[in-house]
Design a protein around this motif. Structure first.
Motif, PDB file in Angstrom:
ATOM      1  N   ASP A 166      -7.188  -5.118  -0.019  1.00 59.98           N
ATOM      2  CA  ASP A 166      -8.015  -3.689  -0.075  1.00 59.98           C
ATOM      3  C   ASP A 166      -8.326  -2.339  -0.903  1.00 59.98           C
ATOM      4  O   ASP A 166      -8.897  -1.992  -0.794  1.00 59.98           O
ATOM      5  CB  ASP A 166      -8.198  -3.767   1.636  1.00 59.98           C
TER       6      ASP A 166
ATOM      7  N   ASN B  37       0.481   4.163  -3.206  1.00 56.90           N
ATOM      8  CA  ASN B  37       0.282   5.940  -3.090  1.00 56.90           C
ATOM      9  C   ASN B  37       1.227   6.828  -3.014  1.00 56.90           C
ATOM     10  O   ASN B  37       1.084   8.124  -3.120  1.00 56.90           O
ATOM     11  CB  ASN B  37      -0.133   5.528  -1.473  1.00 56.90           C
ATOM     12  N   MET B  38       2.702   6.120  -2.636  1.00 63.62           N
ATOM     13  CA  MET B  38       4.034   7.290  -2.914  1.00 63.62           C
ATOM     14  C   MET B  38       3.774   6.885  -4.552  1.00 63.62           C
ATOM     15  O   MET B  38       4.468   8.538  -4.875  1.00 63.62           O
ATOM     16  CB  MET B  38       5.034   6.057  -1.954  1.00 63.62           C
TER      17      MET B  38
ATOM     18  N   ILE C 135      -8.970  -2.553  -3.848  1.00 65.50           N
ATOM     19  CA  ILE C 135     -10.763  -2.627  -3.901  1.00 65.50           C
ATOM     20  C   ILE C 135     -11.039  -0.930  -3.784  1.00 65.50           C
ATOM     21  O   ILE C 135     -11.924  -0.589  -4.187  1.00 65.50           O
ATOM     22  CB  ILE C 135     -10.884  -3.356  -2.566  1.00 65.50           C
ATOM     23  N   GLU C 136     -10.633  -0.329  -2.820  1.00 71.33           N
ATOM     24  CA  GLU C 136     -10.297   0.989  -2.236  1.00 71.33           C
ATOM     25  C   GLU C 136     -10.214   1.979  -3.654  1.00 71.33           C
ATOM     26  O   GLU C 136     -10.925   2.440  -4.184  1.00 71.33           O
ATOM     27  CB  GLU C 136     -10.274   1.601  -0.996  1.00 71.33           C
TER      28      GLU C 136
ATOM     29  N   LYS D  67     -10.023   1.567  -7.221  1.00 69.66           N
ATOM     30  CA  LYS D  67     -10.956   0.574  -8.172  1.00 69.66           C
ATOM     31  C   LYS D  67      -9.833   0.071  -8.994  1.00 69.66           C
ATOM     32  O   LYS D  67     -10.299   0.344  -9.964  1.00 69.66           O
ATOM     33  CB  LYS D  67     -11.859   1.353  -8.588  1.00 69.66           C
TER      34      LYS D  67
ATOM     35  N   HIS E   6     -13.800 -13.962  -6.284  1.00 71.24           N
ATOM     36  CA  HIS E   6     -14.397 -12.865  -5.357  1.00 71.24           C
ATOM     37  C   HIS E   6     -14.079 -11.311  -5.843  1.00 71.24           C
ATOM     38  O   HIS E   6     -14.459 -11.101  -7.023  1.00 71.24           O
ATOM     39  CB  HIS E   6     -12.269 -12.619  -4.940  1.00 71.24           C
ATOM     40  N   PRO E   7     -14.792 -10.901  -4.856  1.00 65.89           N
ATOM     41  CA  PRO E   7     -15.417  -9.944  -5.569  1.00 65.89           C
ATOM     42  C   PRO E   7     -14.389  -8.707  -6.095  1.00 65.89           C
ATOM     43  O   PRO E   7     -15.251  -7.194  -7.149  1.00 65.89           O
ATOM     44  CB  PRO E   7     -16.008  -8.860  -4.592  1.00 65.89           C
TER      45      PRO E   7
ATOM     46  N   ARG F 178       0.725  -1.205  -0.193  1.00 67.05           N
ATOM     47  CA  ARG F 178      -0.088   0.025  -0.176  1.00 67.05           C
ATOM     48  C   ARG F 178       0.746   1.067  -0.060  1.00 67.05           C
ATOM     49  O   ARG F 178       0.240   2.317  -1.348  1.00 67.05           O
ATOM     50  CB  ARG F 178      -0.329   0.213   1.277  1.00 67.05           C
ATOM     51  N   SER F 179       1.404   1.752   1.030  1.00 68.44           N
ATOM     52  CA  SER F 179       2.695   2.577   0.561  1.00 68.44           C
ATOM     53  C   SER F 179       3.527   2.817   0.175  1.00 68.44           C
ATOM     54  O   SER F 179       2.934   3.907  -0.549  1.00 68.44           O
ATOM     55  CB  SER F 179       3.423   2.694   2.308  1.00 68.44           C
ATOM     56  N   GLN F 180       3.335   1.782  -0.874  1.00 67.95           N
ATOM     57  CA  GLN F 180       4.623   1.935  -2.415  1.00 67.95           C
ATOM     58  C   GLN F 180       3.648   2.244  -3.384  1.00 67.95           C
ATOM     59  O   GLN F 180       4.192   3.714  -4.020  1.00 67.95           O
ATOM     60  CB  GLN F 180       5.336   0.506  -2.241  1.00 67.95           C
TER      61      GLN F 180
ATOM     62  N   ASP G 111      -2.373  -8.740   4.190  1.00 70.27           N
ATOM     63  CA  ASP G 111      -1.623  -7.286   4.844  1.00 70.27           C
ATOM     64  C   ASP G 111      -2.248  -5.712   4.273  1.00 70.27           C
ATOM     65  O   ASP G 111      -1.748  -4.698   4.522  1.00 70.27           O
ATOM     66  CB  ASP G 111      -0.350  -8.016   4.225  1.00 70.27           C
ATOM     67  N   GLY G 112      -4.185  -5.842   3.116  1.00 74.67           N
ATOM     68  CA  GLY G 112      -4.480  -5.004   3.204  1.00 74.67           C
ATOM     69  C   GLY G 112      -4.041  -4.244   1.636  1.00 74.67           C
ATOM     70  O   GLY G 112      -4.398  -3.634   0.627  1.00 74.67           O
TER      71      GLY G 112
END
Lengths: 305, 305, 305
Positions: free
Chosen positions: B202, B171-172, B205-206, B208, B260-261, B167-169, B198-199
């Motif tokens: 997630d 978003n960065m 999905i968030e 999209k 899986h959705p 995630r952090s990578q 580990d998200g």
């Protein structure tokens, strides 16, 4: 006992809850008659507690109805309380013979039918706060959002939240749901620091969604455990208790949570009104940073860096 | 075999991919002549698959060219497919004598020269989707963004994404890059749940940004492994397979991911057209929450809480 | 020694710091007279370093005053330097007999009184950059924000930041604080990769808040440690040092950090001017991806995937 002005926590524009919440998880195990349950509810309301925490599955799907049955004896009490319940876990149970296994279900159909059953069980027209009980690795957030919309429109549920969600799960679901997720009910106690340490509590502070603490006494582990950690924590609780003015260790634990700036409400899940009064009474105790950290450092077993 | 309408997944306004993707990682190991490779490509397209997943380094920098050589025999096929490739890993290889070590390079110069070589190898004018192969702890996101801009302007690459990013990578990098990162290609299988837990999933999905699943069969570990976990998973796959209507365990694994959705596309990396057809066929199977969790709980080895 | 043009790092619109920072943590242990301290400050300024890193607690609350005492001998030097200090840790110390234990305190009252004492100790009117020293699990971010506001209005502190904050802690505090948190001072060295790996460094890049690296030499562990990891790292440092042109291993370590794209400033905490000059000199060395990863892979002990 002195009159206590119990603090309230604002979760949304139209919902505040009492800082102490009465937990219904074990209601079916307290062996109370319908009338005794009504008496307990009234005694609890007399302490200043107005919030009752349920879940569809508590007592193998029985607790909501035991509460509703008592409430039906005196329906006017409904206006003096907030009712929280949860859905999303499917349990195998003799009371749900169609369930093939223990799993999660956060589909629109399941959420709506679960809420409708909860309303019936609880003898109420509306749920003040509905929580998704567990993060569901198979969740379709569009389905969950559609369920929330329909329940909101029909007035069956007033507010929505989650339970046991980590940061990525909270942010993901919120990005699909129009309603603000107004709390995250998580395990918080001076035995179980996971949510203090992994950022879950930080996110509740950042998003201004005050958390509800389940298992604040760690299911008795702190008060009766014989492991080194429990012994260490009890020594610290005793020391700080004597400073703040109580020899009831459960009150020190509750005070440790109440004094935290995250605006934590605490779920006290006892059938004994004295234990509930202790949980409420603990709101009177102030703890400074030295005292709070004395307990914190007893938990982690070493000094902070 | 019945005609299958293969689902498509929209990754951006101008790019959709087939829900099953043909993986080229092992193309050089399949021992196929140029003509046989062309035949395989046509058979794959006949299944409804239109997306081919490459990387510069596959087959020690050989696979792209093996594909391009076959495609050059019938260039009109290009219009029927989407080509995905990757860059950012530098491998020691007899085919790249100037490389001094195995490391990452996400500099502007490396990305652009890597893409230009890929275009040549693949016998195409444009890449539909370019992925940064691995998060690079030495990444300068301004350089990466500048490379994307230049490749976008010149039309050499139409869409951009990443692979194996946490995630952090993600978003960065996204905060520096104008183009939307439209997918994260990650390891997802009912043997390897890290990205479920580990998200990482997630966030897809968030945001999209539907993920692409590499190693969905865990490199054969599930189907042939003799460890307790693999044995446990196979038993669950067999049980659920018999419910949904197949005794092919690979189909059950694919179905577990398709259902899986998160809108997961699956990279099937076989040179055998029958295995590819199984991967496509698995899209016909629907799985309910009980069935999905039966497999999930076999993976984690215990009940969900 | 050649004249070096020391790079600067912009932390906010009105604050830039030198890429090498002089660390005052051990000032009280260097055994220097007031005059010798002044000489050291002047020699450090001559290298191009302009930034001095303090904390209220360094030297058991003594270091700030030792520095301020020397600075008072030649007050005009103040205009040639940036002063960083920290608060938020409470230490037991003979110099603070009222402190009952080692804990954190990020209340408004504590932050303000700590800064006022720091100003007095340092013989200055303003702090250029104040950092919250450690994430405080008992933090009330509204208190911290109120302290920052008051210190900003009164001109006692010009800029604010944090130290040792993980992503959730940084985002949480920033959401309450009006001033931009303009740095995160974290442990970064080729021995301690935690902040490279857990997303902390990624967030500094995403938010464009260049990090300050404390303990870049891992407190000597790399240079003198006899464990397998230290031996492995030294071999890599030696190899790359010979390529970039130095046999000083500390210079290779500093260069490894300077060359990282995150715009890392490095805190060199020596009382020996030669060691400080080495830290500055290391800014002349360029490292390519092969060289940077040779050291990185020596640290992790295996190839990147």
């Amino acid at each position: 006992m002195e009159v206590i002005k119990l603090e309230r926590i604002q979760l949304s524009s139209d919902l505040s809850i009492s800082k102490t919440v009465h937990g219904m998880m074990h209601l079916s195990g307290w062996g109370l008659s319908k009338e005794e349950r009504l008496t307990l509810i009234k005694e609890v309301l007399d302490t200043g507690i107005t919030t009752f925490d349920h879940a569809d599955i508590y007592g193998s799907y029985q607790c909501e109805a035991l509460f509703g049955e008592a409430l039906a004896l005196e329906p006017s009490l409904r206006n003096k309380m907030e009712i929280v319940t949860k859905c999303g876990i499917v349990l195998e149970s003799p009371n749900r013979p169609s369930h093939r296994s223990h799993h999660y279900d956060t589909s629109k159909a399941h959420i709506i039918s679960s809420v409708e059953q909860s309303l019936k069980n609880l003898s109420v027209d509306t749920i003040d706060l509905l929580l998704i009980h567990r993060p569901d690795p198979f969740m379709n957030p569009e389905e969950t959002a559609a369920a929330f919309d329909e329940l909101s429109r029909s007035g069956k549920v007033k507010n929505f939240g989650v339970s046991n969600f980590k940061r990525s799960q909270f942010n993901m679901l919120q990005s699909y749901v129009d309603q603000p997720l107004c709390t995250n009910q998580i395990e918080l106690s001076p035995y179980h620091l996971e949510n203090f340490e992994d950022g879950t509590l930080d996110l509740t502070i950042e998003k201004k969604t005050p958390p509800m603490a389940w298992s604040p006494l760690a299911g008795g582990k702190i008060l009766t455990g014989e492991d080194e950690k429990a012994v260490r924590i009890r020594a610290a609780l005793k020391e700080i208790g004597s400073e703040i003015g109580t020899d009831q260790l459960d009150e020190v634990i509750y005070a440790w949570l109440y004094n935290h700036p995250a605006n934590i409400s605490v779920i006290a899940g006892s059938g004994k009104i004295d234990r509930i009064r202790s949980a409420v009474n603990a709101q009177n105790f102030r703890m400074d940073a030295h005292q709070w950290f004395t307990i914190y450092q007893a938990v982690i077993g070493h000094d902070v860096p």
